[in-house]
Design a protein around this motif. Structure first.
Motif, PDB file in Angstrom:
ATOM      1  N   SER A 273      -6.513  -2.389   1.659  1.00 19.69           N
ATOM      2  CA  SER A 273      -6.507  -1.670   2.933  1.00 19.69           C
ATOM      3  C   SER A 273      -7.151  -2.500   4.038  1.00 19.69           C
ATOM      4  O   SER A 273      -6.719  -2.458   5.199  1.00 19.69           O
ATOM      5  CB  SER A 273      -7.240  -0.335   2.781  1.00 19.69           C
ATOM      6  OG  SER A 273      -8.591  -0.543   2.371  1.00 19.69           O
ATOM      7  N   THR A 274      -8.170  -3.287   3.684  1.00 15.80           N
ATOM      8  CA  THR A 274      -8.811  -4.156   4.681  1.00 15.80           C
ATOM      9  C   THR A 274      -7.867  -5.262   5.119  1.00 15.80           C
ATOM     10  O   THR A 274      -7.795  -5.606   6.305  1.00 15.80           O
ATOM     11  CB  THR A 274     -10.101  -4.763   4.103  1.00 15.80           C
ATOM     12  OG1 THR A 274     -10.939  -3.713   3.615  1.00 15.80           O
ATOM     13  CG2 THR A 274     -10.850  -5.561   5.155  1.00 15.80           C
TER      14      THR A 274
ATOM     15  N   GLY B 124      -1.374  -9.206   1.353  1.00 12.90           N
ATOM     16  CA  GLY B 124      -1.500  -7.821   0.929  1.00 12.90           C
ATOM     17  C   GLY B 124      -0.702  -7.491  -0.310  1.00 12.90           C
ATOM     18  O   GLY B 124      -1.045  -6.555  -1.049  1.00 12.90           O
ATOM     19  N   THR B 125       0.368  -8.252  -0.594  1.00  8.43           N
ATOM     20  CA  THR B 125       1.167  -7.991  -1.786  1.00  8.43           C
ATOM     21  C   THR B 125       0.447  -8.395  -3.066  1.00  8.43           C
ATOM     22  O   THR B 125       0.800  -7.916  -4.142  1.00  8.43           O
ATOM     23  CB  THR B 125       2.509  -8.740  -1.719  1.00  8.43           C
ATOM     24  OG1 THR B 125       2.268 -10.169  -1.726  1.00  8.43           O
ATOM     25  CG2 THR B 125       3.274  -8.373  -0.468  1.00  8.43           C
ATOM     26  N   ARG B 126      -0.574  -9.271  -2.965  1.00 12.09           N
ATOM     27  CA  ARG B 126      -1.293  -9.723  -4.152  1.00 12.09           C
ATOM     28  C   ARG B 126      -2.775  -9.392  -4.098  1.00 12.09           C
ATOM     29  O   ARG B 126      -3.511  -9.676  -5.038  1.00 12.09           O
ATOM     30  CB  ARG B 126      -1.145 -11.246  -4.303  1.00 12.09           C
ATOM     31  CG  ARG B 126       0.255 -11.729  -4.585  1.00 12.09           C
ATOM     32  CD  ARG B 126       0.223 -13.186  -4.979  1.00 12.09           C
ATOM     33  NE  ARG B 126      -0.532 -13.384  -6.206  1.00 12.09           N
ATOM     34  CZ  ARG B 126      -1.016 -14.553  -6.602  1.00 12.09           C
ATOM     35  NH1 ARG B 126      -0.860 -15.614  -5.853  1.00 12.09           N
ATOM     36  NH2 ARG B 126      -1.679 -14.665  -7.726  1.00 12.09           N
TER      37      ARG B 126
ATOM     38  N   PRO C  11       0.840  -1.207   0.000  1.00  9.42           N
ATOM     39  CA  PRO C  11       0.000   0.000   0.000  1.00  9.42           C
ATOM     40  C   PRO C  11       0.871   1.251   0.000  1.00  9.42           C
ATOM     41  O   PRO C  11       1.785   1.377   0.808  1.00  9.42           O
ATOM     42  CB  PRO C  11      -0.792  -0.140   1.308  1.00  9.42           C
ATOM     43  CG  PRO C  11      -0.801  -1.614   1.598  1.00  9.42           C
ATOM     44  CD  PRO C  11       0.519  -2.134   1.104  1.00  9.42           C
ATOM     45  N   ASP C  12       0.598   2.155  -0.937  1.00  5.69           N
ATOM     46  CA  ASP C  12       1.418   3.362  -1.111  1.00  5.69           C
ATOM     47  C   ASP C  12       2.873   2.993  -1.382  1.00  5.69           C
ATOM     48  O   ASP C  12       3.792   3.724  -0.970  1.00  5.69           O
ATOM     49  CB  ASP C  12       1.334   4.271   0.116  1.00  5.69           C
ATOM     50  CG  ASP C  12      -0.080   4.769   0.374  1.00  5.69           C
ATOM     51  OD1 ASP C  12      -0.808   4.988  -0.607  1.00  5.69           O
ATOM     52  OD2 ASP C  12      -0.455   4.910   1.544  1.00  5.69           O
ATOM     53  N   GLY C  13       3.093   1.876  -2.080  1.00  4.62           N
ATOM     54  CA  GLY C  13       4.459   1.424  -2.336  1.00  4.62           C
ATOM     55  C   GLY C  13       5.266   2.411  -3.142  1.00  4.62           C
ATOM     56  O   GLY C  13       6.462   2.611  -2.880  1.00  4.62           O
ATOM     57  N   CYS C  14       4.644   3.059  -4.136  1.00  6.18           N
ATOM     58  CA  CYS C  14       5.369   4.023  -4.964  1.00  6.18           C
ATOM     59  C   CYS C  14       5.815   5.224  -4.132  1.00  6.18           C
ATOM     60  O   CYS C  14       6.963   5.677  -4.240  1.00  6.18           O
ATOM     61  CB  CYS C  14       4.487   4.477  -6.127  1.00  6.18           C
ATOM     62  SG  CYS C  14       3.968   3.143  -7.232  1.00  6.18           S
ATOM     63  N   ALA C  15       4.906   5.738  -3.305  1.00  8.56           N
ATOM     64  CA  ALA C  15       5.254   6.882  -2.464  1.00  8.56           C
ATOM     65  C   ALA C  15       6.321   6.510  -1.439  1.00  8.56           C
ATOM     66  O   ALA C  15       7.232   7.302  -1.152  1.00  8.56           O
ATOM     67  CB  ALA C  15       4.003   7.411  -1.765  1.00  8.56           C
TER      68      ALA C  15
END
Length: 430
Positions: A337-338, A328-330, A217-221
């Motif tokens: 988010s859940t 969460g990675t897939r 989540p928000d990996g790019c940021a």
């Protein structure tokens, strides 16, 4: 790794104002974003380098999902090999501070057999260095500067591979033989010292790590923040990664091995659908706890008050947190988010934190139900649109309609009377 560079004002003002101050001034070309200023006597070479530099930067900006807000121009001096200067290195990146800010110059020697990836690596290295120090324009003279990590550089270069599973296939064989390189060891490798076959494996490791980070989540940021924080990095690259990415948890090596195993399989990079995410989530959220009588019982996570006092619960909850982190990675982006919320709940429960957990679990369950309802509404709408609004048949129900027509036709009879009546009917029709 930190490299010390003598930042001399005289060198900066002489070299950067004119890359060939001691000789004949070379013509220059400026790229479309005006960040790259290319000096060369070859017009076509200048144009090719400007185009390659812009495509390299745009690829980086696309991966990080950030806008082009460069602060420091990058001077590129390109020339062909000189017989009187055979000692010139293929590429030399100079980073220095003048009285007017940071300056970057990349000197490239272009041999006849040059390959675009080799030049692209140096352009990406210079672009990343500008991004690293974009927020530190007043770097003092003589300061140590940090180069981009080798794994990040290599991972970005191979990120647009059409078939990532083929790139990562050798890693799956290593994992099956339990010869997979530990993450901490990989982060400290120097690819320039590796032989060609080892460099191929290094590229696969780098791609797997980059995909793992970007899938968060928000990996790019977070990756962009990791790049900006490199000037304050320590001598422990794994600790620096864990400071920005919580996916590694308490057992980064397990996350590392599991991610490579998943990514190297065909279709390993495919995100799960919402239904697939929900099915896996429902399965993971049921844990098996061993009771006092050594009997094993399955509980839903919402039933945590029933097993929290059991001594075997904390390690089970820690494993649950790791499994949710990997899911969460897939996970489908709508449900990610859940999944992360459940992961945080499991991590807190494993440490005995139960305050407000019932309310958080109720909210997570409500969010899952809302997502499922919305997805069902979307599917119903698409089915309605296809059935009533589409201008041409989709062909999706062709087999069903053909089978229905065949079922509606009366079965043909082959007895003598039926055959005679069929022949008479044919004669009257003619």
């Amino acid at each position: 790794m930190k490299f010390r560079c003598c930042l001399v004002l005289a060198l900066a003002t002489a070299a950067f104002a004119n890359p060939h101050a001691q000789g004949e001034s070379l013509p220059r070309s400026i790229s479309t974003s005006r960040q790259f200023i290319v000096y060369s006597s070859d017009t076509q070479l200048r144009g090719a380098l400007c185009d390659l530099a812009e495509r390299t930067k745009n690829k980086l900006l696309g991966i990080l999902r950030t806008k082009d807000d460069w602060k420091t121009p990058i001077v590129v001096s390109a020339e062909y090999p000189q017989a009187n200067a055979p000692e010139l290195p293929p590429a030399a990146l100079k980073f220095s501070q003048t009285g007017f800010g940071l300056k970057l110059q990349l000197d490239i020697v272009i041999p006849p057999d040059v390959s675009a990836p080799t030049v692209q690596r140096e352009l990406l290295r210079a672009t990343l260095l500008e991004l690293i120090y974009r927020r530190q324009p007043n770097l003092t003279v003589g300061s140590a500067y940090v180069e981009p990590p080798s794994w990040l550089l290599q991972g970005l270069l191979v990120y647009d591979r059409a078939d990532p599973a083929q790139l990562l296939e050798p890693l799956l064989a290593l994992e099956q033989r339990e010869q997979l390189m530990p993450l901490e060891q990989f982060l400290q490798q120097r690819p320039a010292l590796l032989e060609p076959s080892s460099r191929v494996l290094y590229s696969a490791y780098a791609r797997a790590l980059l995909d793992l980070l970007l899938s968060q989540p928000d990996g790019c940021a977070k990756l962009a923040q990791f790049i900006h924080a490199l000037p304050e990095s320590s001598n422990d690259p794994l600790a620096d990664l864990r400071a920005q990415f919580s996916v590694f948890g308490d057992d980064p090596e397990k996350v590392w091995r599991t991610n490579i195993t998943r990514a190297a399989k065909p279709g390993g990079f495919r995100l799960l659908s919402d239904a697939e995410t929900e099915a896996q989530l429902e399965q993971i959220l049921h844990v098996k706890i061993i009771g006092p009588g050594r009997e094993e019982k399955t509980y839903a996570l919402e039933e945590f008050p029933s097993f929290m006092r059991n001594k075997s619960a904390p390690p089970v909850l820690r494993r649950l947190s790791q499994d949710l982190m990997l899911l969460g990675t897939r996970a489908n982006p709508l449900s990610r988010s859940t999944v992360i919320e459940y992961q945080q709940i499991a991590a807190l429960l494993s440490r005995g934190k139960i305050k407000h957990m019932k309310e958080r679990l109720d909210c997570a369950r409500t969010a899952r139900a809302a997502i499922a309802q919305r997805m069902q509404q979307i599917e119903d709408y698409l089915n309605w649109f296809e059935a009533t609004q589409s201008g041409t048949p989709s062909g999706a129900f062709a087999d069903y309609m053909r089978a229905a027509e065949q079922t509606a036709e009366p079965p043909s009879r082959r007895d003598p009377i039926s055959t005679y009546l069929s022949a008479i009917e044919t004669q009257f029709q003619n």
